[in-house]
Motif scaffolding. Structure first.
Motif, PDB file in Angstrom:
ATOM      1  N   ALA A  49       1.108   2.854  12.066  1.00 50.78           N
ATOM      2  CA  ALA A  49      -0.269   2.459  11.764  1.00 50.78           C
ATOM      3  C   ALA A  49      -0.685   1.146  12.421  1.00 50.78           C
ATOM      4  O   ALA A  49      -1.859   0.942  12.698  1.00 50.78           O
ATOM      5  CB  ALA A  49      -0.456   2.372  10.246  1.00 50.78           C
ATOM      6  N   ALA A  50       0.267   0.235  12.658  1.00 51.29           N
ATOM      7  CA  ALA A  50      -0.097  -1.089  13.148  1.00 51.29           C
ATOM      8  C   ALA A  50      -0.549  -1.090  14.604  1.00 51.29           C
ATOM      9  O   ALA A  50      -1.283  -1.983  15.030  1.00 51.29           O
ATOM     10  CB  ALA A  50       1.083  -2.042  12.993  1.00 51.29           C
TER      11      ALA A  50
ATOM     12  N   ARG B 176      10.791  12.068   1.241  1.00 46.77           N
ATOM     13  CA  ARG B 176      12.160  12.544   1.434  1.00 46.77           C
ATOM     14  C   ARG B 176      12.979  11.643   2.360  1.00 46.77           C
ATOM     15  O   ARG B 176      14.141  11.934   2.642  1.00 46.77           O
ATOM     16  CB  ARG B 176      12.149  13.966   1.995  1.00 46.77           C
ATOM     17  N   ALA B 177      12.389  10.548   2.822  1.00 40.90           N
ATOM     18  CA  ALA B 177      13.068   9.686   3.789  1.00 40.90           C
ATOM     19  C   ALA B 177      14.063   8.750   3.111  1.00 40.90           C
ATOM     20  O   ALA B 177      13.807   8.221   2.031  1.00 40.90           O
ATOM     21  CB  ALA B 177      12.047   8.873   4.580  1.00 40.90           C
ATOM     22  N   GLY B 178      15.175   8.545   3.785  1.00 40.57           N
ATOM     23  CA  GLY B 178      16.121   7.525   3.352  1.00 40.57           C
ATOM     24  C   GLY B 178      15.845   6.198   4.018  1.00 40.57           C
ATOM     25  O   GLY B 178      16.313   5.155   3.564  1.00 40.57           O
ATOM     26  N   ALA B 179      15.065   6.218   5.118  1.00 36.46           N
ATOM     27  CA  ALA B 179      14.663   5.005   5.816  1.00 36.46           C
ATOM     28  C   ALA B 179      13.205   5.151   6.229  1.00 36.46           C
ATOM     29  O   ALA B 179      12.785   6.199   6.718  1.00 36.46           O
ATOM     30  CB  ALA B 179      15.536   4.763   7.043  1.00 36.46           C
ATOM     31  N   ILE B 180      12.428   4.102   6.029  1.00 35.35           N
ATOM     32  CA  ILE B 180      11.019   4.079   6.393  1.00 35.35           C
ATOM     33  C   ILE B 180      10.804   2.857   7.271  1.00 35.35           C
ATOM     34  O   ILE B 180      11.169   1.738   6.884  1.00 35.35           O
ATOM     35  CB  ILE B 180      10.139   4.016   5.133  1.00 35.35           C
ATOM     36  N   TRP B 181      10.215   3.071   8.439  1.00 28.57           N
ATOM     37  CA  TRP B 181      10.096   1.999   9.433  1.00 28.57           C
ATOM     38  C   TRP B 181       8.645   1.793   9.839  1.00 28.57           C
ATOM     39  O   TRP B 181       7.951   2.741  10.193  1.00 28.57           O
ATOM     40  CB  TRP B 181      10.940   2.321  10.663  1.00 28.57           C
ATOM     41  N   PHE B 182       8.191   0.525   9.818  1.00 29.93           N
ATOM     42  CA  PHE B 182       6.865   0.155  10.275  1.00 29.93           C
ATOM     43  C   PHE B 182       6.969  -0.487  11.666  1.00 29.93           C
ATOM     44  O   PHE B 182       7.683  -1.477  11.838  1.00 29.93           O
ATOM     45  CB  PHE B 182       6.226  -0.859   9.329  1.00 29.93           C
ATOM     46  N   VAL B 183       6.251   0.067  12.633  1.00 26.91           N
ATOM     47  CA  VAL B 183       6.255  -0.527  13.969  1.00 26.91           C
ATOM     48  C   VAL B 183       5.360  -1.757  13.975  1.00 26.91           C
ATOM     49  O   VAL B 183       4.595  -2.016  13.043  1.00 26.91           O
ATOM     50  CB  VAL B 183       5.794   0.478  15.040  1.00 26.91           C
ATOM     51  N   GLY B 184       5.426  -2.538  15.058  1.00 26.07           N
ATOM     52  CA  GLY B 184       4.627  -3.743  15.181  1.00 26.07           C
ATOM     53  C   GLY B 184       3.227  -3.462  15.694  1.00 26.07           C
ATOM     54  O   GLY B 184       2.902  -2.352  16.111  1.00 26.07           O
TER      55      GLY B 184
ATOM     56  N   ASP C  83      -0.809  -4.793  14.631  1.00 25.49           N
ATOM     57  CA  ASP C  83      -1.725  -5.590  13.826  1.00 25.49           C
ATOM     58  C   ASP C  83      -1.439  -5.312  12.353  1.00 25.49           C
ATOM     59  O   ASP C  83      -1.628  -4.188  11.877  1.00 25.49           O
ATOM     60  CB  ASP C  83      -3.175  -5.222  14.165  1.00 25.49           C
ATOM     61  N   GLN C  84      -0.990  -6.329  11.648  1.00 21.58           N
ATOM     62  CA  GLN C  84      -0.609  -6.155  10.251  1.00 21.58           C
ATOM     63  C   GLN C  84      -1.782  -5.707   9.375  1.00 21.58           C
ATOM     64  O   GLN C  84      -1.587  -5.015   8.358  1.00 21.58           O
ATOM     65  CB  GLN C  84       0.009  -7.440   9.686  1.00 21.58           C
ATOM     66  N   GLN C  85      -2.991  -6.084   9.750  1.00 21.70           N
ATOM     67  CA  GLN C  85      -4.148  -5.683   8.952  1.00 21.70           C
ATOM     68  C   GLN C  85      -4.381  -4.173   9.010  1.00 21.70           C
ATOM     69  O   GLN C  85      -4.935  -3.597   8.072  1.00 21.70           O
ATOM     70  CB  GLN C  85      -5.399  -6.409   9.438  1.00 21.70           C
ATOM     71  N   ASN C  86      -3.964  -3.536  10.107  1.00 22.15           N
ATOM     72  CA  ASN C  86      -4.103  -2.080  10.198  1.00 22.15           C
ATOM     73  C   ASN C  86      -3.249  -1.376   9.143  1.00 22.15           C
ATOM     74  O   ASN C  86      -3.637  -0.340   8.599  1.00 22.15           O
ATOM     75  CB  ASN C  86      -3.697  -1.596  11.592  1.00 22.15           C
ATOM     76  N   ILE C  87      -2.055  -1.946   8.892  1.00 23.81           N
ATOM     77  CA  ILE C  87      -1.152  -1.320   7.929  1.00 23.81           C
ATOM     78  C   ILE C  87      -1.743  -1.361   6.529  1.00 23.81           C
ATOM     79  O   ILE C  87      -1.811  -0.345   5.823  1.00 23.81           O
ATOM     80  CB  ILE C  87       0.230  -1.995   7.949  1.00 23.81           C
ATOM     81  N   THR C  88      -2.174  -2.547   6.114  1.00 27.75           N
ATOM     82  CA  THR C  88      -2.727  -2.656   4.769  1.00 27.75           C
ATOM     83  C   THR C  88      -4.049  -1.907   4.652  1.00 27.75           C
ATOM     84  O   THR C  88      -4.391  -1.406   3.574  1.00 27.75           O
ATOM     85  CB  THR C  88      -2.920  -4.128   4.378  1.00 27.75           C
TER      86      THR C  88
ATOM     87  N   VAL D  64      15.814   2.510   2.304  1.00 26.89           N
ATOM     88  CA  VAL D  64      15.646   1.267   3.046  1.00 26.89           C
ATOM     89  C   VAL D  64      14.265   1.286   3.685  1.00 26.89           C
ATOM     90  O   VAL D  64      13.842   2.287   4.265  1.00 26.89           O
ATOM     91  CB  VAL D  64      16.756   1.085   4.105  1.00 26.89           C
ATOM     92  N   VAL D  65      13.563   0.180   3.581  1.00 33.50           N
ATOM     93  CA  VAL D  65      12.252   0.012   4.206  1.00 33.50           C
ATOM     94  C   VAL D  65      12.355  -1.146   5.181  1.00 33.50           C
ATOM     95  O   VAL D  65      12.786  -2.245   4.814  1.00 33.50           O
ATOM     96  CB  VAL D  65      11.156  -0.265   3.160  1.00 33.50           C
ATOM     97  N   GLY D  66      12.005  -0.888   6.434  1.00 37.57           N
ATOM     98  CA  GLY D  66      12.103  -1.914   7.454  1.00 37.57           C
ATOM     99  C   GLY D  66      10.864  -1.958   8.314  1.00 37.57           C
ATOM    100  O   GLY D  66      10.004  -1.082   8.261  1.00 37.57           O
ATOM    101  N   GLY D  67      10.779  -3.001   9.120  1.00 35.30           N
ATOM    102  CA  GLY D  67       9.656  -3.129  10.029  1.00 35.30           C
ATOM    103  C   GLY D  67       9.852  -4.316  10.938  1.00 35.30           C
ATOM    104  O   GLY D  67      10.630  -5.230  10.642  1.00 35.30           O
ATOM    105  N   THR D  68       9.162  -4.301  12.067  1.00 27.51           N
ATOM    106  CA  THR D  68       9.269  -5.378  13.027  1.00 27.51           C
ATOM    107  C   THR D  68       7.909  -5.983  13.298  1.00 27.51           C
ATOM    108  O   THR D  68       6.889  -5.284  13.258  1.00 27.51           O
ATOM    109  CB  THR D  68       9.898  -4.886  14.346  1.00 27.51           C
TER     110      THR D  68
END
Length: 344
Positions: A60-61, A122-130, A132-137, A163-167
């Motif tokens: 989304a970002a 159903r995910a064991g890992a969720i990743w947010f790409v880099g 614009d942080q405002q797009n995510i929210t 696990v939830v991760g992001g860069t």
């Protein structure tokens, strides 16, 4: 420099930091992730529950959705993930010009789509790409600030052990607050200069904390100090994460550890005072620094050095006078000269 931030105080961190999850893991990357960084990818992949190997990538970002998700998928596979376990969540605000056959801007409402939510559920890992942080929210929060169904599903999976991760921007949204706009040498240093500092709410996976990224590489100490002393926001604890570096948070155990090639800077501004004039002066700000292998106690925010580190003995400053220098052969040791050279 005509203006600056004055920081006084070296008190230890004592306020607890609380994550909403009891069992899961957060892998918060400061941007600039090297695809060959085995430590960071291992931290992400090994934290997946044994019965949930699926990985959901949320783009989304970014506007470069195709390139970002393709690169991340390739890196995950390189570090041991199975290609069939990786799924891209169709959630975005803007169209990716690189994909003429798909208009990704039509994905903006998919935080309510059961098929897309199922990828997260159903995910064991969720990743947010880099990006614009405002797009995510913007896509994961309702207009009144409540969680969308997908945001609620992510929060639930984190509590269940995922696990939830992001860069970069994907890491910034993990905190309770985040910097939405601002620049290092703007308002944090000179009143009325540059773009205004704008703060907003993150997703709050790590409560009472503001997370900033690209920290050491972009000289964001002043920006983070200004953010955690902003009189209009309640958050007074800041984490600055360098590029190619991750803070791996285990809320259930009350600890976090640093992996990667850089540092994590900690700022406690609960006792700080800020005076704004021609320049901004901040007193009572308590800093800390953690490197790869170091751990952080989330109850006290004390840093425990990695076991391999050894104390070193140095000469007192009065016993080692600074020698003027410069150039390739001998670097200057004076802070003002070093900072000025780096700025130029």
């Amino acid at each position: 420099m005509r203006a600056g931030i004055v920081v006084v105080g070296l008190a230890m961190f004592v306020a607890p930091v609380v994550a909403r999850a009891d069992e899961g893991t957060l892998v918060i990357v400061g941007g600039g992730l090297d695809w060959s960084n085995a430590e960071v990818f291992s931290a992400l992949l090994e934290a997946r529950p044994a019965d949930a190997p699926a990985i959901a990538i949320i783009p989304a970002a970014t506007q470069g959705i195709a390139g970002s998700t393709r690169a991340m998928t390739a890196a995950l596979v390189r570090h041991g993930a199975r290609p069939e376990d990786v799924a891209v969540v169709r959630l975005a605000l803007a169209d990716d010009p690189a994909t003429r056959e798909v208009d990704e801007s039509t994905w903006r409402g998919n935080a309510h789509d059961p098929a897309e939510i199922a990828k997260v559920a159903r995910a064991g890992a969720i990743w947010f790409v880099g990006g614009d942080q405002q797009n995510i929210t913007a896509v994961l929060r309702e207009a009144d600030g409540r969680d969308t169904p997908m945001a609620a599903a992510i929060r639930r999976r984190l509590a269940e052990g995922a696990v939830v991760g992001g860069t970069s921007a994907g890491g910034m949204v993990m905190g309770a607050d985040m910097i939405m706009e601002g620049q290092s040498l703007g308002p944090p240093l000179v009143a009325g200069g540059g773009d205004p500092l704008v703060l907003g709410a993150g997703l709050g996976f790590l409560e009472r904390v503001l997370i900033h990224v690209h920290f050491g590489e972009r000289g964001h100490l002043g920006l983070l100090a200004a953010a955690v002393t902003d009189p209009g926001r309640p958050v007074r604890l800041g984490l600055g994460i360098d590029e190619d570096t991750a803070l791996v948070v285990k809320p259930g155990s009350g600890t976090a550890r640093v992996v990667g090639t850089g540092y994590v800077t900690l700022l406690d501004a609960r006792a700080a005072q800020r005076k704004v004039g021609r320049r901004t002066a901040i007193t009572g700000l308590s800093p800390g620094l953690a490197a790869a292998g170091d751990s952080i106690d989330l109850a006290t925010w004390q840093v425990t050095p990695a076991s391999a580190r050894r104390a070193v003995t140095t000469r007192a400053p009065e016993e080692a006078p600074l020698l003027p220098g410069g150039g390739m052969a001998y670097g200057d040791q004076r802070l003002a000269a070093v900072a000025g050279e780096a700025l130029l």
